[in-house]
Design a protein around this motif. Structure first.
Motif, PDB file in Angstrom:
ATOM      1  N   LEU A   1       0.831  -1.205   0.000  1.00 41.29           N
ATOM      2  CA  LEU A   1       0.000   0.000   0.000  1.00 41.29           C
ATOM      3  C   LEU A   1       0.865   1.254   0.000  1.00 41.29           C
ATOM      4  O   LEU A   1       0.522   2.259  -0.649  1.00 41.29           O
ATOM      5  N   ALA A   2       1.996   1.214   0.707  1.00 38.56           N
ATOM      6  CA  ALA A   2       2.913   2.360   0.689  1.00 38.56           C
ATOM      7  C   ALA A   2       3.491   2.557  -0.711  1.00 38.56           C
ATOM      8  O   ALA A   2       3.633   3.696  -1.174  1.00 38.56           O
TER       9      ALA A   2
ATOM     10  N   GLY B   1       2.199   9.750 -10.365  1.00 35.29           N
ATOM     11  CA  GLY B   1       1.345   9.550 -11.536  1.00 35.29           C
ATOM     12  C   GLY B   1       1.393  10.731 -12.489  1.00 35.29           C
ATOM     13  O   GLY B   1       1.379  11.884 -12.071  1.00 35.29           O
ATOM     14  N   ARG B   2       1.468  10.444 -13.776  1.00 32.77           N
ATOM     15  CA  ARG B   2       1.618  11.510 -14.761  1.00 32.77           C
ATOM     16  C   ARG B   2       0.294  12.162 -15.132  1.00 32.77           C
ATOM     17  O   ARG B   2       0.229  13.349 -15.346  1.00 32.77           O
ATOM     18  N   THR B   3      -0.745  11.367 -15.214  1.00 28.93           N
ATOM     19  CA  THR B   3      -2.032  11.919 -15.626  1.00 28.93           C
ATOM     20  C   THR B   3      -3.077  11.652 -14.550  1.00 28.93           C
ATOM     21  O   THR B   3      -2.859  10.857 -13.628  1.00 28.93           O
ATOM     22  N   ALA B   4      -4.198  12.301 -14.701  1.00 25.17           N
ATOM     23  CA  ALA B   4      -5.281  12.110 -13.736  1.00 25.17           C
ATOM     24  C   ALA B   4      -5.836  10.690 -13.806  1.00 25.17           C
ATOM     25  O   ALA B   4      -6.229  10.125 -12.785  1.00 25.17           O
ATOM     26  N   LEU B   5      -5.861  10.105 -14.992  1.00 20.27           N
ATOM     27  CA  LEU B   5      -6.358   8.728 -15.118  1.00 20.27           C
ATOM     28  C   LEU B   5      -5.432   7.742 -14.422  1.00 20.27           C
ATOM     29  O   LEU B   5      -5.889   6.774 -13.812  1.00 20.27           O
TER      30      LEU B   5
ATOM     31  N   VAL C   1      -6.672   5.271 -11.346  1.00 24.32           N
ATOM     32  CA  VAL C   1      -6.515   3.814 -11.306  1.00 24.32           C
ATOM     33  C   VAL C   1      -5.714   3.393 -10.075  1.00 24.32           C
ATOM     34  O   VAL C   1      -6.049   2.418  -9.397  1.00 24.32           O
ATOM     35  N   ILE C   2      -4.674   4.146  -9.754  1.00 25.04           N
ATOM     36  CA  ILE C   2      -3.862   3.818  -8.589  1.00 25.04           C
ATOM     37  C   ILE C   2      -4.676   4.011  -7.308  1.00 25.04           C
ATOM     38  O   ILE C   2      -4.582   3.212  -6.370  1.00 25.04           O
ATOM     39  N   PHE C   3      -5.485   5.059  -7.260  1.00 26.86           N
ATOM     40  CA  PHE C   3      -6.316   5.275  -6.081  1.00 26.86           C
ATOM     41  C   PHE C   3      -7.327   4.155  -5.917  1.00 26.86           C
ATOM     42  O   PHE C   3      -7.577   3.697  -4.795  1.00 26.86           O
TER      43      PHE C   3
END
Length: 99
Positions: free
Chosen positions: A25-26, A35-39, A43-45
């Motif tokens: 999780l860390a 992350g480079r973009t909001a997408l 996805v990571i969130f």
């Protein structure tokens, strides 16, 4: 049939699993900030939320209660709907269609 874990090893195995899960999780949170973009961040969130829900399920198994399963179901539904809304906002700039 699988052989059960001896009773003296069960807390050690649980602690190791918990520590590895927290490290994963860390790593997801570090990747979230890179992350480079909001997408990518979305996805990571969503992966992070899934990890927290899995950790909650593991805690429920350790404690021996099913109360957490209802909470996990509720949070997963809310998480899915918020992910869909955020993806629509990133794609269209608006969540609701005005048509």
């Amino acid at each position: 049939m699988a052989t059960p874990v001896p009773s003296f090893l069960a807390p050690i195995v649980q602690l190791i699993f918990f520590l590895v899960f927290v490290l994963c999780l860390a790593g997801l949170m570090l990747r979230f900030f890179q992350g480079r973009t909001a997408l990518d961040r979305l996805v990571i969130f969503e992966s992070f939320v899934l990890g927290v829900l899995s950790l909650t399920a593991f805690y429920g198994l350790v404690v021996g209660t099913t109360l957490f399963m209802d909470v996990i179901l509720l949070f997963s539904i809310v998480g899915f709907l918020s992910t869909v809304a955020a993806a629509r906002f990133v794609e269209n700039g608006d969540i609701f269609d005005d048509d």
